[in-house]
Design a protein around this motif. Sequence first.
Motif, short mmCIF file in Angstrom:
data_model
loop_
_atom_site.label_atom_id
_atom_site.label_comp_id
_atom_site.label_asym_id
_atom_site.label_seq_id
_atom_site.Cartn_x
_atom_site.Cartn_y
_atom_site.Cartn_z
N THR A 12 0.81 -1.23 0.00
CA THR A 12 0.00 0.00 0.00
C THR A 12 0.84 1.28 0.00
N TYR A 13 2.16 1.14 0.13
CA TYR A 13 3.01 2.33 0.24
C TYR A 13 2.84 3.30 -0.94
N PRO A 14 2.89 2.85 -2.18
CA PRO A 14 2.77 3.80 -3.30
C PRO A 14 1.50 4.65 -3.23
N GLU A 15 0.36 4.01 -2.95
CA GLU A 15 -0.90 4.75 -2.89
C GLU A 15 -0.89 5.73 -1.72
N ILE A 16 -0.40 5.28 -0.57
CA ILE A 16 -0.37 6.17 0.62
C ILE A 16 0.54 7.37 0.36
N GLU A 17 1.70 7.13 -0.23
CA GLU A 17 2.64 8.22 -0.45
C GLU A 17 2.11 9.23 -1.46
N GLU A 18 1.37 8.78 -2.46
CA GLU A 18 0.76 9.71 -3.41
C GLU A 18 -0.30 10.57 -2.74
N LEU A 19 -1.08 9.95 -1.86
CA LEU A 19 -2.10 10.71 -1.13
C LEU A 19 -1.46 11.72 -0.19
N ILE A 20 -0.37 11.33 0.47
CA ILE A 20 0.30 12.23 1.41
C ILE A 20 0.85 13.45 0.69
N LYS A 21 1.28 13.27 -0.56
CA LYS A 21 1.78 14.41 -1.34
C LYS A 21 0.67 15.41 -1.67
N GLU A 22 -0.58 14.92 -1.72
CA GLU A 22 -1.70 15.76 -2.12
C GLU A 22 -2.46 16.35 -0.93
N VAL A 23 -2.28 15.75 0.24
CA VAL A 23 -3.07 16.15 1.41
C VAL A 23 -2.15 16.72 2.49
N MET A 24 -2.57 17.81 3.10
CA MET A 24 -1.81 18.35 4.24
C MET A 24 -2.24 17.60 5.50
N VAL A 25 -1.39 16.68 5.93
CA VAL A 25 -1.68 15.87 7.10
C VAL A 25 -0.45 15.90 8.01
N THR A 26 -0.67 16.02 9.31
CA THR A 26 0.46 16.10 10.23
C THR A 26 0.93 14.71 10.64
N PRO A 27 2.20 14.60 11.06
CA PRO A 27 2.68 13.31 11.56
C PRO A 27 1.85 12.79 12.73
N ALA A 28 1.32 13.68 13.56
CA ALA A 28 0.50 13.25 14.70
C ALA A 28 -0.78 12.58 14.21
N GLU A 29 -1.38 13.10 13.13
CA GLU A 29 -2.60 12.49 12.60
C GLU A 29 -2.31 11.11 12.02
N VAL A 30 -1.21 10.98 11.28
CA VAL A 30 -0.84 9.69 10.71
C VAL A 30 -0.55 8.68 11.82
N ALA A 31 0.17 9.11 12.84
CA ALA A 31 0.51 8.21 13.95
C ALA A 31 -0.75 7.73 14.66
N GLU A 32 -1.72 8.63 14.85
CA GLU A 32 -2.94 8.26 15.55
C GLU A 32 -3.71 7.19 14.79
N VAL A 33 -3.73 7.29 13.46
CA VAL A 33 -4.42 6.28 12.66
C VAL A 33 -3.68 4.95 12.70
N LEU A 34 -2.35 5.00 12.62
CA LEU A 34 -1.56 3.77 12.64
C LEU A 34 -1.67 3.02 13.96
N MET A 35 -1.99 3.73 15.02
CA MET A 35 -2.10 3.11 16.34
C MET A 35 -3.46 2.46 16.59
N ARG A 36 -4.40 2.69 15.71
CA ARG A 36 -5.75 2.19 15.96
C ARG A 36 -5.86 0.67 15.89
N ASN A 37 -4.96 0.04 15.15
CA ASN A 37 -5.05 -1.42 14.99
C ASN A 37 -3.65 -2.00 14.93
N GLU A 38 -3.45 -3.12 15.61
CA GLU A 38 -2.15 -3.76 15.62
C GLU A 38 -1.90 -4.56 14.36
#
Length: 485
Positions: free
Chosen positions: A402-428
Amino acid sequence: MASYDKAMESYKKAVTTAASLAASAMLVRGVVNELVPYEVRDLLFSGMGYLRSHMSSQHTIIIEETEGWANNQLYDAARAYLATRINTDMQRLRVSRVDETKSMMFSMEEGEEMADVHEGTEFKWRLVCRDNSSASSSNANGRGGSGNFKLEVRSFEMSFHRKHKDKALTSYLPHILAVAKKIKEQNRTLKIYMNEGESWFAIDLHHPSTFSTLAMDHKLKQSVMDDLERFVKRKEYYKKIGKAWKRGYLLYGPPGTGKSSMIAAMANYLKFDVYDLELTEVNWNSTLRRLLIGMTNRSILVIEDIDCTVELQQREEGQEGTKSNPSEDKVTLSGLLNFVDGLWSTSGEERIIIFTTNYKERLDPALLRPGRMDMHIHMGYCCPESFRILASNYHSIDHHATYPEIEELIKEVMVTPAEVAEVLMRNEETDVALEGLIQFLKRKKDGAGKQENVDQVAKEEEQEKEKMTKSDVPDNQDQQDGSKE
């Protein structure tokens, strides 16, 4: 058979002679102890020790645990140094731990020996424990007892060939002190200080952030690390150029971009304590000076949200009307800057000053000039490299489909590292977490697009209103001109 008998007879004579000598030695020692005054006895024994030491090729240095009333720093240094080189296969080994956040510490037990090699020379170490109860009793009887004597005195004996005496004193022991100092700095528990009134209050700082876990551009991160390394090594340089040994950093960027994590990473990297100054708790410049003078060397002063922490009086404003009472000494921008780069800045050494803000453009230019904030660090939105660091931190992966799709979206969206970290922590589960991040980024992108449309419509409506207003002005003007006629 005859040869056997002769051998046995020689053996018996040797044993008899040895026993006779031992008995004679014991007799002489007893007579000496009984008849010879202890002053003469000590002189004789010391003379024998002197002859024995000169006949031996080995030299020994004694390092006792205490020196008078104080701890012997060299003993503590040797203990820390040897703990990193001790052979865990020793028959008897002492193990200890005084803090659950620290690793176990190994040390020698009484009577054990170990060897260490420095610059090709072998040095042998031995731990010796001596009973000191008699000294403690005599002290208690003679002076009423101070309770400062230890019943057991420990010491290290360091032995080496006498030809290496200069190396032991001028190279090996200084090397031990230097290594032990680094070990102490690495193992000590950092503190974070908070101000209340005119005093600092400390708690342990256990923030786990490091530069390896910090989600930001690698080149920027490396430039910060290089700058810190250069700073701590330039004591003599700062002295030569006549400047206070300090460094200023401005961290700016939107909320959630890692400014607090950057401060913790800097503290952990340098092993500096942190002083978190809350300016709203400080009413007077004099109080501010007392607090800042009370900081230790090798520390980081942090003033967060400098743009909105307190309404600092500008230096350019006139003094008239600002002080109704000459005794007033309210906190001003001038008072703060006097510590940052004025005479008060020389009250300590090896200090770092960090200001943080979400809005750099709101800061007074006086705060931004070189010499105050030497390095401006932009803590920006999440980039593909930041995302990869966060994914490694939270899910221990270096790549995923999923890295290519995520990285393309990150280039287009202003998202903070804290927001990304919060989503990544939701599920192990890695797959579930990354899929959730994709959906989050898509919603954010759609929301941003809708917001852009709303903003565009509002802009067009505003422009239309302006046109209508402008078209009405000439008509009104004509009417006014007509009335004048």
